[in-house]
Design an enzyme around this catalytic site. Structure first.
Site, short mmCIF file in Angstrom:
data_model
loop_
_atom_site.label_atom_id
_atom_site.label_comp_id
_atom_site.label_asym_id
_atom_site.label_seq_id
_atom_site.Cartn_x
_atom_site.Cartn_y
_atom_site.Cartn_z
N ASP A 41 -5.21 -2.16 1.19
CA ASP A 41 -4.92 -3.56 1.52
C ASP A 41 -6.13 -4.45 1.23
OD1 ASP A 41 -2.62 -2.33 2.63
OD2 ASP A 41 -3.64 -2.15 4.57
N ASN B 134 13.03 -3.46 7.90
CA ASN B 134 11.73 -3.37 8.56
C ASN B 134 10.96 -4.68 8.57
OD1 ASN B 134 12.32 -0.56 7.07
ND2 ASN B 134 11.34 -0.19 9.04
N HIS C 193 -0.07 -4.15 -2.32
CA HIS C 193 -0.85 -4.93 -1.36
C HIS C 193 -2.06 -5.59 -2.03
CE1 HIS C 193 -1.15 -5.85 3.03
NE2 HIS C 193 -2.16 -6.51 2.49
N ARG D 238 -6.01 5.60 -0.62
CA ARG D 238 -5.61 4.39 -1.34
C ARG D 238 -6.90 3.65 -1.67
NH1 ARG D 238 -1.17 1.71 2.50
NH2 ARG D 238 -2.61 2.47 4.10
N GLU E 45 6.41 -7.12 2.17
CA GLU E 45 5.16 -7.31 2.92
C GLU E 45 4.03 -7.63 1.95
OE1 GLU E 45 4.58 -3.53 4.88
OE2 GLU E 45 3.65 -2.63 3.11
#
Length: 331
Positions: A20, A163, A264, A298, A200
């Site tokens: 992120d 979600n 992200h 990540r 998101e």
């Protein structure tokens, strides 16, 4: 799990084990970096005079999770912004629970620092950024457009299956929403609903007479991917009809490049002050043992953002030609 090469297309990440990612170039010419850390327990900020310098910069821990309460678990996706002369960090946090039932009951929060250097200044909790519902909410970003400040985030509407959807609102100050809150995207396409029904991780960029919001969808394993919303720069951004969604994902896993679950993202600018850069995370292997959220690998990658002939961000071409920005030669 064995040792994996942390490279995409032969290029090593800018920073390993940081998901992120968010990079901001300030008026002082320095780059500031925040991201989710694998322990999900703190917020760190790095600072460097170049993008590449962030890889070696020593992080400063500016905030740690609480021992109990709603700020005590899963500190996710911080963003750092400079608004009206002060620094702000937006992030999501959940709470500890003996049964783990509350671990994914996130809310969004803001921190404020009035000092010049956010790595050394004092950070104050401004509290929860409250929306129309008390429900799972995360991944906030903010931007100024045509004289107004906007806030975009992901949230679970209790009356909508799935979600999280994407919402937009104006702000009356850097931690308070005002006026109507509009849903601008929901995971209604097959590629947004793999594993989880998710929209998101919004990121805003303007080019010419259009504005874009890139976002991420599906589960956080190799199915994670990116979508794109666009609107006219002079449209009412609070009108859902102003936004068009790409019917297909704009970036997905590419096994030939060795890139899995890209997403992200955010956007920053190169050292020339003009060239847009695409900042994102991805894994460099497919198979994950256990919950993907607790796999630490990540990594943060940065590359020049390329554009299609019709003026849209071309994420696939940007990644296919992945090349970490180099420091400009000193004169």
């Amino acid at each position: 799990m064995g040792v994996h090469q942390s490279e995409i297309n032969g290029v090593k990440p800018l920073i390993e084990q940081r998901a992120d990612p968010f990079i901001y170039r300030h008026t002082d010419g320095c780059y500031y970096f925040v991201a989710s850390v694998p322990e999900y327990d703190r917020i760190e900020i790095r600072k460097a005079s170049t993008i590449q310098g962030l890889s070696e910069a020593v992080p400063a821990v500016v905030w740690r999770k609480h021992e109990t309460g709603m700020l005590s678990a899963n500190i996710w996706a911080p963003e750092l912004h400079f608004i009206d002369g002060k620094w702000y960090v937006y992030f999501a946090a959940a709470h500890t629970s003996e049964t783990n039932e509350g671990l994914f009951d996130h809310r969004m929060y803001a921190l404020e620092c009035g000092d010049a250097d956010p790595l050394e200044g004092e950070w104050v909790e401004k509290g929860q950024v409250r929306t129309a519902w008390e429900s799972f909410a995360l991944d906030a970003t903010t931007f100024e457009h045509n004289g107004d400040r906007y806030y975009v985030w992901a949230q679970k509407d209790p009356d909508i299956e799935g979600n999280s959807n994407l919402y937009i609102s104006k702000m009356s100050n850097p931690w308070t929403l005002t006026g109507k809150q509009t849903m601008i995207a929901m995971p209604d396409l097959d590629w947004e609903r793999i594993g989880f029904k998710v929209n998101e991780g919004a990121a805003f960029i303007r080019r010419g007479d259009r504005v874009f919001i890139a976002y991420s969808a599906s589960a956080t394993d190799f199915n994670y991917c990116m979508g794109l919303l666009e609107a006219s720069a002079d449209a009412d951004l609070l009108d859902a009809a102003s936004w068009d969604k790409s019917p297909v994902p704009v970036l997905t896993t590419d096994e030939l490049l060795g890139m899995y679950g890209p997403g992200h993202n955010n956007f920053t600018v190169a050292e020339d002050g003009e060239t847009a850069l695409f900042v994102f995370h991805a894994r460099t292997y497919k198979e994950i043992v256990g919950d993907p959220l607790y796999d630490p690998n990540r990594h943060t990658f940065v590359t020049e953002l390329l554009w299609t002939e019709d003026g849209r961000p071309d994420f696939r071409a940007s990644v296919a030609g992945l090349q970490l920005p180099h420091e400009e030669a000193s004169s």
